[in-house]
Design an enzyme around this catalytic site. Sequence first.
Site, PDB file in Angstrom:
ATOM      1  N   HIS A 106      20.128  84.782  90.889  1.00 44.72           N
ATOM      2  CA  HIS A 106      19.560  84.314  89.628  1.00 44.72           C
ATOM      3  C   HIS A 106      18.043  84.263  89.738  1.00 44.72           C
ATOM      4  CE1 HIS A 106      19.546  80.724  92.125  1.00 44.72           C
ATOM      5  NE2 HIS A 106      18.668  80.183  91.292  1.00 44.72           N
ATOM      6  N   ASP A 108      14.984  81.521  88.370  1.00 43.52           N
ATOM      7  CA  ASP A 108      14.996  80.125  87.942  1.00 43.52           C
ATOM      8  C   ASP A 108      14.660  79.949  86.465  1.00 43.52           C
ATOM      9  OD1 ASP A 108      15.788  79.069  90.375  1.00 43.52           O
ATOM     10  OD2 ASP A 108      13.734  78.900  91.125  1.00 43.52           O
ATOM     11  N   HIS A 257      16.894  85.402  93.493  1.00 44.89           N
ATOM     12  CA  HIS A 257      17.214  84.819  94.788  1.00 44.89           C
ATOM     13  C   HIS A 257      18.601  84.188  94.764  1.00 44.89           C
ATOM     14  CE1 HIS A 257      15.638  81.432  92.472  1.00 44.89           C
ATOM     15  NE2 HIS A 257      16.295  80.622  93.279  1.00 44.89           N
ATOM     16  N   ARG A 273      11.831  70.915  96.354  1.00 42.70           N
ATOM     17  CA  ARG A 273      11.579  72.028  95.440  1.00 42.70           C
ATOM     18  C   ARG A 273      10.609  71.619  94.343  1.00 42.70           C
ATOM     19  NH1 ARG A 273      15.405  75.538  91.225  1.00 42.70           N
ATOM     20  NH2 ARG A 273      14.370  74.366  89.589  1.00 42.70           N
TER      21      ARG A 273
END
Length: 286
Positions: A106, A108, A257, A273
Amino acid sequence: MMTIEVRQATQMTGAEILGADLGAELSDSVFGSIQDALDAHGVVFLRDQKLTPQQQVAFTARFGTPDVNFNALRFGIDGSPEIYIISNITKDGKPIGTRRAGENWHTDMSYAKEPAAATMLYAVEVPELYGLSLGDTAFANAAAAWDALPDEMHAEILGLRGVFDFRGRKRSSPVSKEDAAKYPPVEHPIVRRHPRTGRKSLYVARDDCTGIVGRGERESLALIEALADHIVKPEFVYQHKWRVGDVVVWDNCTVQHRAVLDYELPHRRLMWRTTVKGEVPKPAVS
């Protein structure tokens, strides 16, 4: 004076940045070299960093405005709402972060009107088995994948728009109706233009992209699957093997990723993150 070196990871994807201390003040020149490497390679990584949450947020802000992920309200760090914890660790019987995050290919927040421009992960704890690092993250270069398509496919898909739906992907953690309602289905070009370099890249993934505007369901699905599978061919992929202290930054326009979930407790994984706010994807033109 800080001097950095950029070392290519694979022929198509990724680069290591050597010589930079992200806990220190980076000059505009040094940061410019990091940004240039990210633009060129899609994903960059820096080893042996020691960051506080505030330092990670500050480095994130060099790339643009840090965003606050809706998951950070549940899995965040006090005083640093921009950080969202990815982890399989539990405390007092409760998870401290999202455990199974991003196990399918996918990019983000493609389901948002303004998807994330870039994402950063800082490795606080990395799972190991007898010295073998587990929990890799793989990156696929969607710009290189576009370049490798035949001219006939270029002509067919340039200008097409895909439907991206938050509800299309199965998620490891339950999502409230209120959070889901924030992301109604949106349309994005399936070939988009990079906002800085102008390079074309494919912007389509299984599950998140649920249809192609103006095409029937069967034709849409066939096109989505063919392009999604093409993007993640081995020649376009760099697989990052994590070490504690790694900082990895990737460009969500250029790469997709996925997380490799080959570990379970007692092997602990803890990542911080952050994401950078993006803009409405612009279509590529011939």
